[in-house]
Write a protein that holds these residues in place. Structure first.
Motif, PDB file in Angstrom:
ATOM      1  N   ARG A   1       0.846  -1.193   0.000  1.00  0.00           N
ATOM      2  CA  ARG A   1       0.000   0.000   0.000  1.00  0.00           C
ATOM      3  C   ARG A   1       0.878   1.238   0.000  1.00  0.00           C
ATOM      4  O   ARG A   1       1.710   1.443   0.876  1.00  0.00           O
ATOM      5  CB  ARG A   1      -0.899   0.015   1.236  1.00  0.00           C
ATOM      6  CG  ARG A   1      -1.882   1.168   1.241  1.00  0.00           C
ATOM      7  CD  ARG A   1      -2.929   1.045   2.338  1.00  0.00           C
ATOM      8  NE  ARG A   1      -2.360   1.002   3.672  1.00  0.00           N
ATOM      9  CZ  ARG A   1      -2.206   2.072   4.453  1.00  0.00           C
ATOM     10  NH1 ARG A   1      -2.567   3.269   4.029  1.00  0.00           N
ATOM     11  NH2 ARG A   1      -1.698   1.938   5.655  1.00  0.00           N
ATOM     12  N   VAL A   2       0.705   2.053  -1.034  1.00  0.00           N
ATOM     13  CA  VAL A   2       1.436   3.310  -1.147  1.00  0.00           C
ATOM     14  C   VAL A   2       0.577   4.400  -0.524  1.00  0.00           C
ATOM     15  O   VAL A   2      -0.596   4.541  -0.864  1.00  0.00           O
ATOM     16  CB  VAL A   2       1.751   3.644  -2.622  1.00  0.00           C
ATOM     17  CG1 VAL A   2       2.484   4.971  -2.734  1.00  0.00           C
ATOM     18  CG2 VAL A   2       2.565   2.534  -3.259  1.00  0.00           C
ATOM     19  N   VAL A   3       1.149   5.174   0.391  1.00  0.00           N
ATOM     20  CA  VAL A   3       0.425   6.255   1.061  1.00  0.00           C
ATOM     21  C   VAL A   3       0.430   7.470   0.144  1.00  0.00           C
ATOM     22  O   VAL A   3       1.492   7.903  -0.318  1.00  0.00           O
ATOM     23  CB  VAL A   3       1.058   6.592   2.425  1.00  0.00           C
ATOM     24  CG1 VAL A   3       0.300   7.695   3.127  1.00  0.00           C
ATOM     25  CG2 VAL A   3       1.143   5.358   3.291  1.00  0.00           C
ATOM     26  N   THR A   4      -0.776   8.003  -0.117  1.00  0.00           N
ATOM     27  CA  THR A   4      -0.898   9.130  -1.042  1.00  0.00           C
ATOM     28  C   THR A   4      -1.653  10.289  -0.396  1.00  0.00           C
ATOM     29  O   THR A   4      -2.366  10.122   0.584  1.00  0.00           O
ATOM     30  CB  THR A   4      -1.667   8.708  -2.316  1.00  0.00           C
ATOM     31  OG1 THR A   4      -2.954   8.247  -1.938  1.00  0.00           O
ATOM     32  CG2 THR A   4      -0.921   7.631  -3.078  1.00  0.00           C
ATOM     33  N   PHE A   5      -1.465  11.454  -1.000  1.00  0.00           N
ATOM     34  CA  PHE A   5      -2.271  12.614  -0.635  1.00  0.00           C
ATOM     35  C   PHE A   5      -3.653  12.427  -1.228  1.00  0.00           C
ATOM     36  O   PHE A   5      -3.888  11.516  -2.022  1.00  0.00           O
ATOM     37  CB  PHE A   5      -1.642  13.905  -1.181  1.00  0.00           C
ATOM     38  CG  PHE A   5      -0.352  14.286  -0.515  1.00  0.00           C
ATOM     39  CD1 PHE A   5      -0.344  14.857   0.743  1.00  0.00           C
ATOM     40  CD2 PHE A   5       0.862  14.079  -1.164  1.00  0.00           C
ATOM     41  CE1 PHE A   5       0.844  15.221   1.356  1.00  0.00           C
ATOM     42  CE2 PHE A   5       2.045  14.437  -0.558  1.00  0.00           C
ATOM     43  CZ  PHE A   5       2.046  15.002   0.694  1.00  0.00           C
ATOM     44  N   ARG A   6      -4.577  13.310  -0.902  1.00  0.00           N
ATOM     45  CA  ARG A   6      -5.934  13.199  -1.440  1.00  0.00           C
ATOM     46  C   ARG A   6      -5.974  13.327  -2.953  1.00  0.00           C
ATOM     47  O   ARG A   6      -6.851  12.800  -3.610  1.00  0.00           O
ATOM     48  CB  ARG A   6      -6.843  14.257  -0.820  1.00  0.00           C
ATOM     49  CG  ARG A   6      -7.190  13.944   0.596  1.00  0.00           C
ATOM     50  CD  ARG A   6      -8.184  14.934   1.128  1.00  0.00           C
ATOM     51  NE  ARG A   6      -8.518  14.574   2.502  1.00  0.00           N
ATOM     52  CZ  ARG A   6      -9.125  15.354   3.333  1.00  0.00           C
ATOM     53  NH1 ARG A   6      -9.493  16.560   2.956  1.00  0.00           N
ATOM     54  NH2 ARG A   6      -9.394  14.952   4.567  1.00  0.00           N
ATOM     55  N   ASN A   7      -5.024  14.063  -3.518  1.00  0.00           N
ATOM     56  CA  ASN A   7      -5.018  14.234  -4.975  1.00  0.00           C
ATOM     57  C   ASN A   7      -4.373  13.044  -5.692  1.00  0.00           C
ATOM     58  O   ASN A   7      -4.268  13.043  -6.913  1.00  0.00           O
ATOM     59  CB  ASN A   7      -4.318  15.539  -5.357  1.00  0.00           C
ATOM     60  CG  ASN A   7      -2.858  15.570  -4.949  1.00  0.00           C
ATOM     61  OD1 ASN A   7      -2.301  14.591  -4.480  1.00  0.00           O
ATOM     62  ND2 ASN A   7      -2.231  16.721  -5.134  1.00  0.00           N
ATOM     63  N   GLY A   8      -3.909  12.039  -4.949  1.00  0.00           N
ATOM     64  CA  GLY A   8      -3.358  10.832  -5.558  1.00  0.00           C
ATOM     65  C   GLY A   8      -1.851  10.797  -5.668  1.00  0.00           C
ATOM     66  O   GLY A   8      -1.282   9.769  -6.024  1.00  0.00           O
ATOM     67  N   HIS A   9      -1.168  11.887  -5.366  1.00  0.00           N
ATOM     68  CA  HIS A   9       0.298  11.912  -5.440  1.00  0.00           C
ATOM     69  C   HIS A   9       0.889  11.206  -4.226  1.00  0.00           C
ATOM     70  O   HIS A   9       0.393  11.320  -3.109  1.00  0.00           O
ATOM     71  CB  HIS A   9       0.822  13.348  -5.509  1.00  0.00           C
ATOM     72  CG  HIS A   9       0.416  14.069  -6.753  1.00  0.00           C
ATOM     73  ND1 HIS A   9       0.801  13.682  -8.006  1.00  0.00           N
ATOM     74  CD2 HIS A   9      -0.374  15.161  -6.924  1.00  0.00           C
ATOM     75  CE1 HIS A   9       0.293  14.497  -8.902  1.00  0.00           C
ATOM     76  NE2 HIS A   9      -0.441  15.412  -8.272  1.00  0.00           N
ATOM     77  N   SER A  10       1.998  10.516  -4.437  1.00  0.00           N
ATOM     78  CA  SER A  10       2.634   9.738  -3.374  1.00  0.00           C
ATOM     79  C   SER A  10       3.257  10.638  -2.319  1.00  0.00           C
ATOM     80  O   SER A  10       3.783  11.705  -2.627  1.00  0.00           O
ATOM     81  CB  SER A  10       3.720   8.845  -3.982  1.00  0.00           C
ATOM     82  OG  SER A  10       4.463   8.213  -2.972  1.00  0.00           O
ATOM     83  N   LYS A  11       3.220  10.176  -1.069  1.00  0.00           N
ATOM     84  CA  LYS A  11       3.878  10.882   0.036  1.00  0.00           C
ATOM     85  C   LYS A  11       5.290  10.369   0.248  1.00  0.00           C
ATOM     86  O   LYS A  11       6.013  10.865   1.106  1.00  0.00           O
ATOM     87  CB  LYS A  11       3.095  10.673   1.334  1.00  0.00           C
ATOM     88  CG  LYS A  11       1.802  11.427   1.411  1.00  0.00           C
ATOM     89  CD  LYS A  11       1.192  11.254   2.796  1.00  0.00           C
ATOM     90  CE  LYS A  11      -0.054  12.081   2.965  1.00  0.00           C
ATOM     91  NZ  LYS A  11      -0.585  12.012   4.327  1.00  0.00           N
ATOM     92  N   GLY A  12       5.679   9.343  -0.497  1.00  0.00           N
ATOM     93  CA  GLY A  12       7.005   8.751  -0.314  1.00  0.00           C
ATOM     94  C   GLY A  12       7.016   7.703   0.790  1.00  0.00           C
ATOM     95  O   GLY A  12       8.070   7.345   1.301  1.00  0.00           O
TER      96      GLY A  12
END
Length: 169
Positions: free
Chosen positions: A51-62
């Protein structure tokens, strides 16, 4: 669900203890996808989920969570991949430990809310405060003189104002 509060379980959706088969990965490049992460961790054992953690806009948080089938594979992947460099970024890998659930009474709100409505500032309650630009010392004196002058019904002159502001001389 049981209606009796004592026999009911805690109701937490996520575990709060150390998850030995799940790894927490931070410092990933923002362009890293789920398949990229699977390809990095697949050689160390069977993966259950990534599971990749993302912001609400879908961009990755790293950040990412890599869930292995067993603890041995997770431990091996942890030792082999911690502090490795991926696309000019050093990743940090650790066992997943969800944050402890805090007591709601410890959570502080901003702006601080008074316990009783009478103690709360009008600004905090969403009402406008009536501001007076007269110092409080003069407000008390002017309130006293206003009551006496209301009885007299005579207009005040400059000497009256001088006495009121500077004291009686």
């Amino acid at each position: 669900m049981s209606p009796d509060k004592q026999s009911r379980s805690s109701g937490l959706r996520f575990p709060t203890e150390l998850e030995k088969n799940k790894l927490f990965v931070k410092g990933l490049p923002f362009t890293c996808t789920k398949t990229d992460i699977e390809n990095i961790f697949k050689p160390y054992g069977a993966l259950k989920d990534v599971r990749v953690v993302t912001f609400r806009n879908g961009h990755s948080k790293g950040l990412a969570y890599v869930d292995f089938e067993d603890e041995v594979s997770a431990a091996q992947a942890l030792l082999k991949t911690d502090n490795t460099i991926i696309k000019d970024r050093t990743i940090s890998v650790a066992l997943s430990r969800p944050p402890e659930r805090r007591d709601p009474s410890e959570i502080k709100s901003y702006p601080p809310v008074a316990k009783f409505k009478s103690q709360a500032s009008p600004l905090l309650l969403g009402r406008r405060a009536k501001l007076s630009f007269t110092p409080s010392v003069l407000q008390k004196k002017s309130a006293q003189t206003a009551s006496t002058s209301a009885d007299d019904k005579t207009p005040l002159n400059n000497d009256d104002f001088r006495k009121m502001l500077l004291g009686s001389k």
